[in-house]
Write a protein that holds these residues in place. Structure first.
Motif, PDB file in Angstrom:
ATOM      1  N   PHE A 165     -21.322 -40.576 -39.763  1.00  0.00           N
ATOM      2  CA  PHE A 165     -21.631 -39.951 -38.781  1.00  0.00           C
ATOM      3  C   PHE A 165     -23.148 -39.949 -38.407  1.00  0.00           C
ATOM      4  O   PHE A 165     -23.984 -39.804 -38.913  1.00  0.00           O
ATOM      5  N   ASP A 166     -23.471 -39.786 -37.287  1.00  0.00           N
ATOM      6  CA  ASP A 166     -24.622 -39.595 -36.424  1.00  0.00           C
ATOM      7  C   ASP A 166     -25.012 -38.163 -36.397  1.00  0.00           C
ATOM      8  O   ASP A 166     -24.631 -37.441 -35.413  1.00  0.00           O
ATOM      9  N   PRO A 167     -25.914 -37.677 -37.177  1.00  0.00           N
ATOM     10  CA  PRO A 167     -26.152 -36.575 -37.137  1.00  0.00           C
ATOM     11  C   PRO A 167     -27.077 -35.761 -35.931  1.00  0.00           C
ATOM     12  O   PRO A 167     -27.058 -34.812 -35.243  1.00  0.00           O
ATOM     13  N   ASP A 168     -27.549 -36.846 -34.882  1.00  0.00           N
ATOM     14  CA  ASP A 168     -28.061 -36.580 -33.986  1.00  0.00           C
ATOM     15  C   ASP A 168     -27.394 -36.366 -32.705  1.00  0.00           C
ATOM     16  O   ASP A 168     -27.569 -36.038 -31.744  1.00  0.00           O
ATOM     17  N   SER A 169     -26.112 -36.780 -32.893  1.00  0.00           N
ATOM     18  CA  SER A 169     -24.759 -36.478 -32.005  1.00  0.00           C
ATOM     19  C   SER A 169     -24.375 -35.231 -31.635  1.00  0.00           C
ATOM     20  O   SER A 169     -23.647 -35.021 -30.549  1.00  0.00           O
ATOM     21  N   ILE A 171     -22.872 -30.953 -37.144  1.00  0.00           N
ATOM     22  CA  ILE A 171     -22.335 -31.366 -38.174  1.00  0.00           C
ATOM     23  C   ILE A 171     -21.194 -30.768 -38.912  1.00  0.00           C
ATOM     24  O   ILE A 171     -20.076 -31.365 -39.239  1.00  0.00           O
ATOM     25  N   TRP A 172     -20.938 -29.447 -38.664  1.00  0.00           N
ATOM     26  CA  TRP A 172     -20.012 -28.442 -38.972  1.00  0.00           C
ATOM     27  C   TRP A 172     -18.854 -28.758 -38.271  1.00  0.00           C
ATOM     28  O   TRP A 172     -17.734 -28.880 -39.026  1.00  0.00           O
ATOM     29  N   ALA A 173     -18.769 -29.194 -37.108  1.00  0.00           N
ATOM     30  CA  ALA A 173     -17.788 -29.584 -36.088  1.00  0.00           C
ATOM     31  C   ALA A 173     -17.371 -30.801 -36.668  1.00  0.00           C
ATOM     32  O   ALA A 173     -16.091 -30.748 -36.771  1.00  0.00           O
TER      33      ALA A 173
END
Length: 252
Positions: free
Chosen positions: A154-158, A161-163
């Motif tokens: 996953f790209d955390p900048d996108s 995170i929780w979703a």
């Protein structure tokens, strides 16, 4: 894996309350009747009822039959912990810059909170959270490996995170929030663009599954000139206080 039985019973009772089948001010069936209805032990029923009490839906106890207090369910977990949702609800533009996502040995603090041995591997995330492009919060999250490993795809900048983790099936069900103030260390100061030693508002969060198993420990540090928290509660929901984010406009 299916949810624990007490969680399924709590969900069924929540549904009955929401549909008005168990109206406000009415008594729930007795523990013996609930045991018979659900084919469950008394301990399982009591765990389910404890969940409803914590959510402010029922009251009573100590020899009194549980009574329905409210039919309104609390906000979903996502709105409790998502910086992105809070910012959007306030009409601001959330953003993030990921500094690090790393698998390493748990720190003493995180291991204690997550009930892990100190040499247990975990996944650490360090992200700078932005409001309208300006630094607002530094997020230090530690996830148990079972959940945290999902972040390597996953790209955390996108976005949230929780979703993402919830969509992947992570049982991020409940959270306990602790608020205090801390002085900015060198990392805080550099990323949040404040002086070392500046006061920051800190939120420590322990996120757990529906059965109470810890999944994430977070130490989030906010610039108090940009973010504050307002706590709203009532007598009926005193056991489940919800944070309501209020975002401050920068002074001109």
């Amino acid at each position: 894996m299916s949810s624990p039985m007490h969680a399924r019973i709590a969900e069924e009772l929540r549904g009955r309350i929401a549909r008005g089948e168990l109206a406000r001010g009415t008594a729930l069936p007795s523990e013996a009747q609930l045991c018979q209805q659900f084919g469950a032990s008394r301990g399982t029923i009591r765990s389910a009822l404890a969940t409803l009490r914590q959510q402010g839906l029922i009251g009573g106890g100590q020899g009194r039959s549980p009574m329905v207090l409210d039919s309104a369910l609390g906000q979903p977990f996502e709105t409790l912990i998502s910086f992105s949702t809070w910012a959007q609800d306030a009409g601001r533009v959330p953003g993030q810059r990921t500094i690090e996502v790393a698998r390493r040995q748990a720190s003493v603090v995180a291991a204690t909170a997550l009930q892990l041995d100190e040499d247990t591997p975990v996944v650490d995330v360090l992200r700078l959270r932005l409001l309208d492009g300006e630094p607002a919060m530094l997020e230090r999250s530690t996830f148990v490996t079972e959940v945290g490993r999902l972040l390597f795809d996953f790209d955390p900048d996108s976005g949230s995170i929780w979703a993402y983790l919830t969509a992947q099936g992570a049982d991020l069900h409940s959270a306990r929030h602790t608020f205090d103030a801390v002085a900015a260390d060198e990392v805080d100061a550099e990323l949040l663009q404040v002086e070392v030693g500046s006061p920051l508002l800190r939120e420590r969060r322990l996120s757990t599954t529906s059965s109470g198993v810890p999944l994430e420990y977070s130490d989030d540090r906010y610039r108090p000139d940009r973010v504050t928290f307002t706590i709203a509660n009532s007598h009926a929901s005193a056991a489940g206080v919800r944070p309501d984010l209020r975002i401050l406009k920068e002074s001109s």
